[in-house]
Design a protein around this motif. Structure first.
Motif, PDB file in Angstrom:
ATOM      1  N   GLU A   9       0.534  48.701 -27.138  1.00  0.00           N
ATOM      2  CA  GLU A   9       1.156  47.765 -26.198  1.00  0.00           C
ATOM      3  C   GLU A   9       2.478  48.306 -25.661  1.00  0.00           C
ATOM      4  O   GLU A   9       2.787  48.158 -24.473  1.00  0.00           O
ATOM      5  CB  GLU A   9       1.407  46.424 -26.884  1.00  0.00           C
ATOM      6  CG  GLU A   9       0.135  45.648 -27.206  1.00  0.00           C
ATOM      7  CD  GLU A   9       0.403  44.450 -28.101  1.00  0.00           C
ATOM      8  OE1 GLU A   9       1.590  44.176 -28.377  1.00  0.00           O
ATOM      9  OE2 GLU A   9      -0.569  43.794 -28.539  1.00  0.00           O
ATOM     10  N   GLU A  10       3.270  48.929 -26.519  1.00  0.00           N
ATOM     11  CA  GLU A  10       4.625  49.339 -26.136  1.00  0.00           C
ATOM     12  C   GLU A  10       4.694  50.735 -25.516  1.00  0.00           C
ATOM     13  O   GLU A  10       5.575  51.000 -24.696  1.00  0.00           O
ATOM     14  CB  GLU A  10       5.543  49.271 -27.356  1.00  0.00           C
ATOM     15  CG  GLU A  10       5.703  47.853 -27.900  1.00  0.00           C
ATOM     16  CD  GLU A  10       6.730  47.755 -29.006  1.00  0.00           C
ATOM     17  OE1 GLU A  10       7.352  48.790 -29.344  1.00  0.00           O
ATOM     18  OE2 GLU A  10       6.912  46.641 -29.535  1.00  0.00           O
ATOM     19  N   LEU A  11       3.780  51.629 -25.914  1.00  0.00           N
ATOM     20  CA  LEU A  11       3.869  53.017 -25.462  1.00  0.00           C
ATOM     21  C   LEU A  11       2.738  53.434 -24.532  1.00  0.00           C
ATOM     22  O   LEU A  11       2.852  54.439 -23.837  1.00  0.00           O
ATOM     23  CB  LEU A  11       3.875  53.960 -26.673  1.00  0.00           C
ATOM     24  CG  LEU A  11       5.084  53.860 -27.609  1.00  0.00           C
ATOM     25  CD1 LEU A  11       4.867  54.742 -28.841  1.00  0.00           C
ATOM     26  CD2 LEU A  11       6.360  54.258 -26.891  1.00  0.00           C
ATOM     27  N   GLY A  12       1.651  52.685 -24.532  1.00  0.00           N
ATOM     28  CA  GLY A  12       0.484  53.066 -23.742  1.00  0.00           C
ATOM     29  C   GLY A  12      -0.709  53.293 -24.638  1.00  0.00           C
ATOM     30  O   GLY A  12      -0.574  53.443 -25.858  1.00  0.00           O
ATOM     31  N   PRO A  13      -1.906  53.301 -24.067  1.00  0.00           N
ATOM     32  CA  PRO A  13      -3.121  53.403 -24.878  1.00  0.00           C
ATOM     33  C   PRO A  13      -3.127  54.665 -25.738  1.00  0.00           C
ATOM     34  O   PRO A  13      -2.650  55.723 -25.326  1.00  0.00           O
ATOM     35  CB  PRO A  13      -4.241  53.441 -23.833  1.00  0.00           C
ATOM     36  CG  PRO A  13      -3.570  53.834 -22.553  1.00  0.00           C
ATOM     37  CD  PRO A  13      -2.183  53.301 -22.619  1.00  0.00           C
ATOM     38  N   ILE A  14      -3.661  54.526 -26.944  1.00  0.00           N
ATOM     39  CA  ILE A  14      -3.708  55.657 -27.871  1.00  0.00           C
ATOM     40  C   ILE A  14      -4.894  56.540 -27.524  1.00  0.00           C
ATOM     41  O   ILE A  14      -6.047  56.121 -27.641  1.00  0.00           O
ATOM     42  CB  ILE A  14      -3.784  55.156 -29.325  1.00  0.00           C
ATOM     43  CG1 ILE A  14      -2.479  54.430 -29.686  1.00  0.00           C
ATOM     44  CG2 ILE A  14      -4.035  56.319 -30.300  1.00  0.00           C
ATOM     45  CD1 ILE A  14      -2.528  53.682 -31.000  1.00  0.00           C
ATOM     46  N   GLU A  15      -4.597  57.758 -27.099  1.00  0.00           N
ATOM     47  CA  GLU A  15      -5.640  58.734 -26.771  1.00  0.00           C
ATOM     48  C   GLU A  15      -5.944  59.639 -27.955  1.00  0.00           C
ATOM     49  O   GLU A  15      -7.072  60.104 -28.120  1.00  0.00           O
ATOM     50  CB  GLU A  15      -5.217  59.589 -25.576  1.00  0.00           C
ATOM     51  CG  GLU A  15      -6.264  60.617 -25.188  1.00  0.00           C
ATOM     52  CD  GLU A  15      -5.869  61.464 -23.991  1.00  0.00           C
ATOM     53  OE1 GLU A  15      -6.589  62.438 -23.702  1.00  0.00           O
ATOM     54  OE2 GLU A  15      -4.843  61.171 -23.356  1.00  0.00           O
ATOM     55  N   VAL A  16      -4.924  59.906 -28.782  1.00  0.00           N
ATOM     56  CA  VAL A  16      -5.090  60.814 -29.918  1.00  0.00           C
ATOM     57  C   VAL A  16      -4.562  60.129 -31.170  1.00  0.00           C
ATOM     58  O   VAL A  16      -3.427  59.640 -31.185  1.00  0.00           O
ATOM     59  CB  VAL A  16      -4.338  62.144 -29.705  1.00  0.00           C
ATOM     60  CG1 VAL A  16      -4.621  63.097 -30.870  1.00  0.00           C
ATOM     61  CG2 VAL A  16      -4.715  62.781 -28.378  1.00  0.00           C
ATOM     62  N   LEU A  17      -5.377  60.106 -32.211  1.00  0.00           N
ATOM     63  CA  LEU A  17      -4.962  59.606 -33.516  1.00  0.00           C
ATOM     64  C   LEU A  17      -5.023  60.754 -34.508  1.00  0.00           C
ATOM     65  O   LEU A  17      -6.049  61.420 -34.626  1.00  0.00           O
ATOM     66  CB  LEU A  17      -5.892  58.488 -33.987  1.00  0.00           C
ATOM     67  CG  LEU A  17      -5.678  58.027 -35.443  1.00  0.00           C
ATOM     68  CD1 LEU A  17      -4.434  57.152 -35.552  1.00  0.00           C
ATOM     69  CD2 LEU A  17      -6.901  57.300 -35.970  1.00  0.00           C
ATOM     70  N   GLN A  18      -3.924  61.000 -35.205  1.00  0.00           N
ATOM     71  CA  GLN A  18      -3.918  61.983 -36.296  1.00  0.00           C
ATOM     72  C   GLN A  18      -3.708  61.246 -37.606  1.00  0.00           C
ATOM     73  O   GLN A  18      -2.709  60.556 -37.781  1.00  0.00           O
ATOM     74  CB  GLN A  18      -2.813  63.020 -36.094  1.00  0.00           C
ATOM     75  CG  GLN A  18      -2.738  64.031 -37.253  1.00  0.00           C
ATOM     76  CD  GLN A  18      -1.701  65.108 -37.018  1.00  0.00           C
ATOM     77  OE1 GLN A  18      -1.584  65.648 -35.908  1.00  0.00           O
ATOM     78  NE2 GLN A  18      -0.923  65.436 -38.034  1.00  0.00           N
ATOM     79  N   PHE A  19      -4.644  61.414 -38.529  1.00  0.00           N
ATOM     80  CA  PHE A  19      -4.546  60.795 -39.851  1.00  0.00           C
ATOM     81  C   PHE A  19      -4.245  61.890 -40.862  1.00  0.00           C
ATOM     82  O   PHE A  19      -5.121  62.694 -41.200  1.00  0.00           O
ATOM     83  CB  PHE A  19      -5.845  60.066 -40.203  1.00  0.00           C
ATOM     84  CG  PHE A  19      -5.735  59.225 -41.449  1.00  0.00           C
ATOM     85  CD1 PHE A  19      -5.277  57.912 -41.385  1.00  0.00           C
ATOM     86  CD2 PHE A  19      -6.066  59.748 -42.693  1.00  0.00           C
ATOM     87  CE1 PHE A  19      -5.155  57.134 -42.529  1.00  0.00           C
ATOM     88  CE2 PHE A  19      -5.949  58.980 -43.842  1.00  0.00           C
ATOM     89  CZ  PHE A  19      -5.495  57.674 -43.760  1.00  0.00           C
ATOM     90  N   SER A  20      -2.997  61.937 -41.314  1.00  0.00           N
ATOM     91  CA  SER A  20      -2.596  63.011 -42.233  1.00  0.00           C
ATOM     92  C   SER A  20      -1.514  62.571 -43.214  1.00  0.00           C
ATOM     93  O   SER A  20      -0.555  63.309 -43.449  1.00  0.00           O
ATOM     94  CB  SER A  20      -2.114  64.231 -41.438  1.00  0.00           C
ATOM     95  OG  SER A  20      -1.066  63.867 -40.536  1.00  0.00           O
ATOM     96  N   PRO A  21      -1.637  61.381 -43.810  1.00  0.00           N
ATOM     97  CA  PRO A  21      -0.633  60.981 -44.799  1.00  0.00           C
ATOM     98  C   PRO A  21      -0.775  61.809 -46.075  1.00  0.00           C
ATOM     99  O   PRO A  21      -1.877  62.265 -46.419  1.00  0.00           O
ATOM    100  CB  PRO A  21      -0.971  59.509 -45.062  1.00  0.00           C
ATOM    101  CG  PRO A  21      -2.435  59.422 -44.795  1.00  0.00           C
ATOM    102  CD  PRO A  21      -2.703  60.371 -43.660  1.00  0.00           C
TER     103      PRO A  21
END
Length: 221
Positions: free
Chosen positions: A74-86
């Motif tokens: 909502e605040e930055l724009g649609p998420i095109e890339v998700l990185q899952f690395s915790p």
């Protein structure tokens, strides 16, 4: 403008990846449990010309993950890339003969339920965009079980299976799921596994959209 969302934001690989994707024109959403830590990382990125914001979320708390990713979009724009690395918790790494059934609950929640929650949060937006990338970063135990770290070995293998199924299920929708295996330690001086080298590799995986599994360097014999 679209967003690069990083689950597991930290000063090493996370910050390097955020810089690389930010340099390519993406806004950056940083997700971590530590709000103060997030503020410092976001400020560093902002100082380098990357619009970044931190969102507090705990991988073991699905509601917080969903809320953070929804707010980021909502605040930055649609998420095109998700990185899952915790980074997995140290208590996930007991030897196999000391690992009980109950000991597997947290690592499976962390490495399987966490990614599933994130994917369900970002997938509608990617479908609306008509494109997207899901990046999973794991250690070598994801492909070669290590009896000294049973929890992560079991959980990473399950995460790998889930991500591989996503790769096949979403390819026809122009949504690419891929995994980067980092066999050794991430270190600034490492030839193949420094944060900056790995960040460049992740960006190439995003843009080239080839195979599911990639290796930062060959697995040790």
């Amino acid at each position: 403008m679209t967003t690069f969302a990083l689950v597991g934001a930290g000063p090493g690989l996370g910050l390097a990846a955020a810089r690389r994707f930010g340099a390519a024109g993406h806004h950056v959403a940083l997700l971590s449990r530590n709000a103060d830590h997030l503020g410092a990382l976001a400020a560093e990125l902002d100082g380098g010309g990357v619009r970044a914001r931190g969102f507090t979320a705990d991988v073991l708390d699905p509601a917080s993950l969903t809320a953070a990713l929804d707010t980021a979009a909502e605040e930055l724009g649609p998420i095109e890339v998700l990185q899952f690395s915790p980074v997995p918790h140290s208590d996930f790494m007991k030897p196999v003969l000391e690992t009980s059934a109950a000991d597997l609950d947290p690592p499976l929640a962390f490495s399987v339920k966490g990614p599933v929650t994130c994917v369900h949060a970002v997938l509608p937006g990617m479908r609306e965009l008509g494109r997207g990338t899901l990046l999973f970063v794991n250690g070598g135990s994801a492909v070669r079980p290590n009896r000294k770290v049973a929890g992560t070995s079991v959980a990473f293998a399950a995460e790998s299976a889930y991500a591989a199924m996503l790769h096949d299920a979403l390819a026809s929708e122009n949504i690419h799921a891929a995994q980067l295996i980092v066999p050794g330690a991430i270190h600034p001086d490492a030839e193949h596994s420094s944060p900056d080298v790995l960040a460049e590799r992740l960006y190439a995986i995003h843009t080239e959209r080839g195979a599911f599994r990639h290796y930062a360097e060959p697995m040790p014999t």
